[in-house]
Each structure stands twice: as structure tokens, then as C-alpha cells.
Design a protein around this motif. Structure first.
Motif, PDB file in Angstrom:
ATOM      1  N   ARG A 179       0.825  -1.225   0.000  1.00 34.75           N
ATOM      2  CA  ARG A 179       0.000   0.000   0.000  1.00 34.75           C
ATOM      3  C   ARG A 179       0.850   1.262   0.000  1.00 34.75           C
TER       4      ARG A 179
ATOM      5  N   ALA B 275       2.045   1.804  -3.455  1.00 37.20           N
ATOM      6  CA  ALA B 275       0.926   2.186  -4.319  1.00 37.20           C
ATOM      7  C   ALA B 275       0.513   3.638  -4.081  1.00 37.20           C
ATOM      8  N   GLU B 276       0.500   4.065  -2.818  1.00 39.69           N
ATOM      9  CA  GLU B 276       0.140   5.449  -2.530  1.00 39.69           C
ATOM     10  C   GLU B 276       1.180   6.419  -3.082  1.00 39.69           C
TER      11      GLU B 276
ATOM     12  N   ALA C  20       3.089   5.836  -5.727  1.00 38.84           N
ATOM     13  CA  ALA C  20       2.938   5.824  -7.185  1.00 38.84           C
ATOM     14  C   ALA C  20       1.716   6.607  -7.633  1.00 38.84           C
ATOM     15  N   GLY C  21       0.736   6.748  -6.735  1.00 41.76           N
ATOM     16  CA  GLY C  21      -0.465   7.503  -7.080  1.00 41.76           C
ATOM     17  C   GLY C  21      -0.254   9.006  -7.095  1.00 41.76           C
ATOM     18  N   THR C  22       0.835   9.468  -6.477  1.00 40.55           N
ATOM     19  CA  THR C  22       1.076  10.911  -6.398  1.00 40.55           C
ATOM     20  C   THR C  22       2.410  11.338  -7.015  1.00 40.55           C
TER      21      THR C  22
ATOM     22  N   TYR D 262       1.105  -1.160  -9.957  1.00 40.27           N
ATOM     23  CA  TYR D 262       1.440   0.224  -9.585  1.00 40.27           C
ATOM     24  C   TYR D 262       1.341   1.201 -10.757  1.00 40.27           C
ATOM     25  N   GLY D 263       0.939   0.702 -11.936  1.00 41.88           N
ATOM     26  CA  GLY D 263       0.897   1.574 -13.098  1.00 41.88           C
ATOM     27  C   GLY D 263       2.269   1.873 -13.663  1.00 41.88           C
ATOM     28  N   THR D 264       3.260   1.073 -13.309  1.00 46.65           N
ATOM     29  CA  THR D 264       4.632   1.230 -13.800  1.00 46.65           C
ATOM     30  C   THR D 264       4.940   0.117 -14.799  1.00 46.65           C
TER      31      THR D 264
END
Length: 322
Positions: free
Chosen positions: A206, A209-210, A212-214, A247-249
Motif C-alpha cells: 500500500r 501504491a500510494e 505511485a499515485g502521487t 502500480y501503473g509502472t
């Protein structure tokens, strides 16, 4: 298996009797079976976990909720720790009853009378090497001379990352090592105080992930290092993938090793058998707290080399025929 009287199989009879057996056990442990009039203290189960934004903590909180709801006379709660190595020490010393640990933290040959035993292999921890997308850290070798968090002291991340740097000839002063937990590592990377950090955890972590979200981040490829780690430190290391969907990576492969739920060796068999039963039978609920929990199965859970299963856990697996 042949049916027994009343049309019940032996396995079904044992499962039906288990809650009653546990009530008797808890009554004995708390003094309810005696002549005491005062209110009995519950049996405490402290679960040693890790960082609040890491997998162990989410898994542990969900497991504690299951145990509190379904085991009469038991009070379970989680303990925030530096993770694996500290968890092994806490469980072994009696300061916790359950805990999570990576396999590579455990001794290759446990003592004849180990203080901790296994309940289950739960899932694989994947080693993340995280940096910002614009940084010049693109390979493990690029860490030379950089400021890098190798994990909190007493964590499994620290063990795996230190071993990795050693086999890559980046030990000693080659890397400017800092010992930060996940949350502090994320904050330090955001602030530019470090160039990269390691963290070992089940997918998704988490905290990562957080981040990677910002922030645009890069997960560095490490899969080629699993074999050198196996040669140097044993066969627990494998290669696992981190898909883009996590993670969108861009997808990468990395080093992974299994982790286990461990237990104090001196806990009663009936209690550990019930913990094992609920761990396996409530997988869907545990997976709602973190997807890694849904990857457990009775068949894979019994593979806990080099740590033996607790007799109570082994008894449940034998009865369930994984």
C-alpha cells in the motif's frame, strides 16, 4: 474415507467438535473450569506485523478480527514492528504469540527445540527497489554512491537487500545506506533525501501504491539476481513478476522469497489448530483486507522449509487432506 456412525466422516466429526474443544481449552487456560467467581481474563494473542502501510499489518488486522469474532475467550490484537527479524525475536521470546516473517530471515537449520514453529506459508514477498521516474537509477549497479534505504533495522527487507548488495559487490561503503521503514522511506524519497529505497512485501504494497499515485516512480528490475542469491544464501529465492497493473509502472521481474505465519512453539495444539483452521477457511475475508491473503491454499501452506509446522497446524492439515 469410510463414513462412520450417524453418516458423518471422521473429518466432519473433528471439525464439528473443534469449537467445543476450544471452549474447553480456553476455559482451562483462563480458569473458567475452576471454582473462581471473578471474571476470567481472555487468552491474549499478539500478532507481530510490520509497518501500518505494509502487507503484514493489513493481513494481521484482518486475522485478529477473525480470531476475536470466532474464538470464544480469545483477544487478538496486532503489534506494529520493524517486521520479519523483529517478529521472530518477539515470538521466540514470548512477547508475541503469532507473527509474520520472510523465509530468508530464519536459520537454515533450526535448533532441535525451536522457540518458534510455522502455522502456514502465506504468500511470497517481492523485493521492491523504488526510485523516482526521472532519477538515473535504472539498474542495481546504479546505486553505487547513492543514498539508499535498505529497510528498517530488524526487518526482512534489511536482510534481503543487504544480501543482494553483497552479491552485486555493492556492500560496505559502495552505497550510502540508510535504515528506514517503509513510511519513512516513502517520505524521504518524496523529499529528495534519498535516491531510492528497498522494500520487501506482497503485491500490492500500500505504501508503494500510494507513492505511485502521487509521484512518478520506477520499480527497478532485479530478477536476474535471484540465481546469485540462491547460490550464496540458499534456495528460498525465486523470480517473480510485478505486472503493470499493480502500480501503473512498466512490468519488471524481481527477487522474491516466501513468508510464513509463525507461532510460539509452546502454544497449546488445540488453539493453534483453530488458528490454522480459520486462517484457511476465512481466506476470502482475509483477501478482502489484502489480495496477498487470497493466494494461500492448504496445499501450499504446508511447505514451510526450513521451519517445522506446529503440531496443532500439522494436525489440521492432516485432517483436511490438502
Amino acid at each position: 474415507m469410510q463414513p462412520v456412525s450417524g453418516g458423518w466422516s471422521l473429518r466432519a466429526r473433528r471439525r464439528a467438535a473443534a469449537p467445543l474443544a476450544l471452549v474447553v481449552l480456553v476455559a482451562a487456560l483462563t480458569g473458567l473450569g475452576g471454582c473462581r467467581d471473578e471474571r476470567a481474563e481472555p487468552v491474549r494473542i499478539r500478532i507481530a506485523t510490520g509497518s501500518p502501510t505494509a502487507v503484514y499489518h493489513a493481513f494481521g488486522q484482518s486475522l485478529a478480527a477473525v480470531l476475536n469474532r470466532e474464538l470464544p475467550g480469545v483477544r487478538a490484537d496486532v503489534v506494529v514492528t520493524a517486521a520479519s527479524a523483529q517478529n521472530v525475536r518477539l515470538v521466540g521470546s514470548g512477547a508475541a504469540e503469532l507473527g509474520f516473517t520472510q523465509a530468508d530471515v530464519l536459520p537454515a537449520a533450526p535448533p532441535e527445540q525451536p522457540g518458534v514453529l510455522a502455522v502456514a506459508r502465506v504468500y511470497d514477498d517481492l523485493l521492491h527497489l523504488v526510485t523516482t521516474a526521472g532519477a538515473s537509477v535504472r539498474t542495481l549497479a546504479d546505486l553505487r554512491g547513492r543514498r539508499v534505504s535498505v529497510g528498517a533495522e530488524g526487518s526482512g527487507t534489511e536482510v534481503t537487500a543487504t544480501r543482494l548488495l553483497t552479491v552485486a559487490r555493492l556492500g560496505g561503503d559502495a552505497v550510502r545506506q540508510e535504515h528506514l521503514g517503509l513510511d519513512d522511506s516513502v517520505a524521504a524519497l518524496r523529499a529528495g533525501r534519498i535516491d531510492a529505497f528497498f522494500f520487501s512485501g506482497g503485491l500490492p504494497v500500500r505504501g508503494v501504491a500510494e507513492l505511485a499515485g502521487t509521484t512518478a516512480v520506477r520499480i527497478v528490475e532485479l530478477g536476474e539476481w535471484a540465481e546469485p542469491l540462491r547460490r550464496a544464501y540458499g534456495q528460498v529465492y525465486v523470480t517473480r513478476d510485478v505486472p503493470q497493473s499493480v502500480y501503473g509502472t512498466p512490468p519488471v521481474s524481481t527477487v522474491a522469497n516466501p513468508n510464513y505465519l509463525i507461532v510460539r512453539a509452546d502454544l497449546p495444539e488445540a488453539l493453534v489448530r483453530e488458528v490454522t483452521r480459520l486462517l484457511m477457511e476465512r481466506r476470502a475475508e482475509l483477501a478482502a483486507a489484502h489480495p496477498a491473503a487470497g493466494r494461500m491454499s492448504p496445499r501450499s501452506a504446508i511447505v514451510t522449509t526450513p521451519l517445522p509446522l506446529h503440531p496443532g497446524a500439522a494436525d489440521w492439515y492432516r485432517a483436511s487432506k490438502p
